[in-house]
Design an enzyme around this catalytic site. Structure first.
Site, PDB file in Angstrom:
ATOM      1  N   GLU A  82       0.811  -1.225   0.000  1.00 51.52           N
ATOM      2  CA  GLU A  82       0.000   0.000   0.000  1.00 51.52           C
ATOM      3  C   GLU A  82       0.844   1.275   0.000  1.00 51.52           C
ATOM      4  OE1 GLU A  82      -2.890  -0.012  -0.772  1.00 51.52           O
ATOM      5  OE2 GLU A  82      -3.918  -1.795  -0.040  1.00 51.52           O
ATOM      6  N   HIS A 103      -6.996  -2.972   9.559  1.00 50.84           N
ATOM      7  CA  HIS A 103      -8.228  -3.645   9.133  1.00 50.84           C
ATOM      8  C   HIS A 103      -9.089  -3.883  10.367  1.00 50.84           C
ATOM      9  CE1 HIS A 103      -6.126  -5.529   5.339  1.00 50.84           C
ATOM     10  NE2 HIS A 103      -6.127  -4.215   5.336  1.00 50.84           N
ATOM     11  N   HIS A 164     -12.460  -2.672   2.576  1.00 51.91           N
ATOM     12  CA  HIS A 164     -11.061  -2.905   2.929  1.00 51.91           C
ATOM     13  C   HIS A 164     -10.750  -2.604   4.399  1.00 51.91           C
ATOM     14  CE1 HIS A 164      -6.628  -2.101   1.517  1.00 51.91           C
ATOM     15  NE2 HIS A 164      -6.688  -2.676   2.692  1.00 51.91           N
TER      16      HIS A 164
HETATM   17 ZN   LIG Z   1      -5.087  -3.052   3.948  1.00 53.45          ZN
END
Ligand SMILES: [Zn+2]
Length: 222
Positions: A82, A103, A164
């Site tokens: 990311e 998360h 997500h």
């Molecule tokens: Zn993630």
């Protein structure tokens, strides 16, 4: 080791995030601006084994996301998948010194439901800046996701990533991590309150929101 202290801090916060249950497995990532540099960033590596993470494994990237060659290279490492999202936020927000992406369960549930967190809890406006918006969906690791996150984050300190998870920012790692804990708490409280009352929770009075947003601008720089 270059940026030794910053990499140790990123390592510590990443482990704390994992131990706090804000991520499972090797998910999530943590980054910070490298001190004294306008173009270097320290970020957790991809496929992290949090129980084995060391400061040496925290990588250094430039503004393009390219890995810096380090003398103390002992590991075969790649920066977090990311990284483009982190770099997009740093480019758009000079006030942001660190980023935590988790998360965590309640925030992720709202991200899956595409349900923003409205300003209904006092402390969230002071520390997060107001509504936690949902960034429109784009695939993980893409430049499209970076643009969507920057757009939905605006001047605030937390944003949900559709289907997500959640990303929080702060002047430093300590603040970014506190915001990750806060947004998870608020996501749970607001979801439970909605179950009790139904949709359309009472918002904070407009003048309170405005006063707290002014406090936010002061508090986030402290
Ligand atoms: Zn993630």
């Amino acid at each position: 080791m270059i940026y030794a202290e910053a990499r140790a801090q990123v390592c510590e916060v990443a482990i704390r995030m994992w131990k706090a249950g804000l991520v499972v497995g090797s998910a999530g990532n943590v980054s910070a601006r490298a001190p004294g540099s306008s173009e270097h960033f320290v970020i957790t590596p991809s496929s992290i084994a949090y129980d084995e993470l060391t400061p040496e494994q925290v990588v250094v990237v430039d503004e393009e996301g390219d890995l810096l060659e380090l003398d103390d290279e002992e590991f075969d490492r790649a920066p977090s998948f990311e990284t483009p999202v982190h770099l997009g936020v740093y480019a758009a927000r000079p006030d942001v010194g660190a980023i935590v992406h988790t998360h965590s369960k309640w925030a992720s549930a709202r991200a899956v439901a595409r349900a923003p967190i409205p300003p209904v809890v006092d402390e969230m406006v002071v520390y997060l800046g107001g509504t936690v918006e949902v960034a429109s969906y784009a695939s993980s690791g893409s430049e499209e996701l970076a643009a969507a996150v920057v757009d939905a984050l605006g001047p605030r300190s937390a944003v949900l990533l559709s289907a997500h998870g959640v990303l929080t920012t702060g002047k430093d790692l300590k603040k970014a991590f506190k915001n990750a804990e806060l947004v998870e708490h608020v996501a749970q409280v607001v979801t439970l309150a909605t179950q009790i009352r139904g949709a359309g929770l009472p918002l904070l009075p407009r003048e309170v929101i405005e006063a707290e947003q002014q406090m936010y601008e002061i508090v986030k720089g402290m």
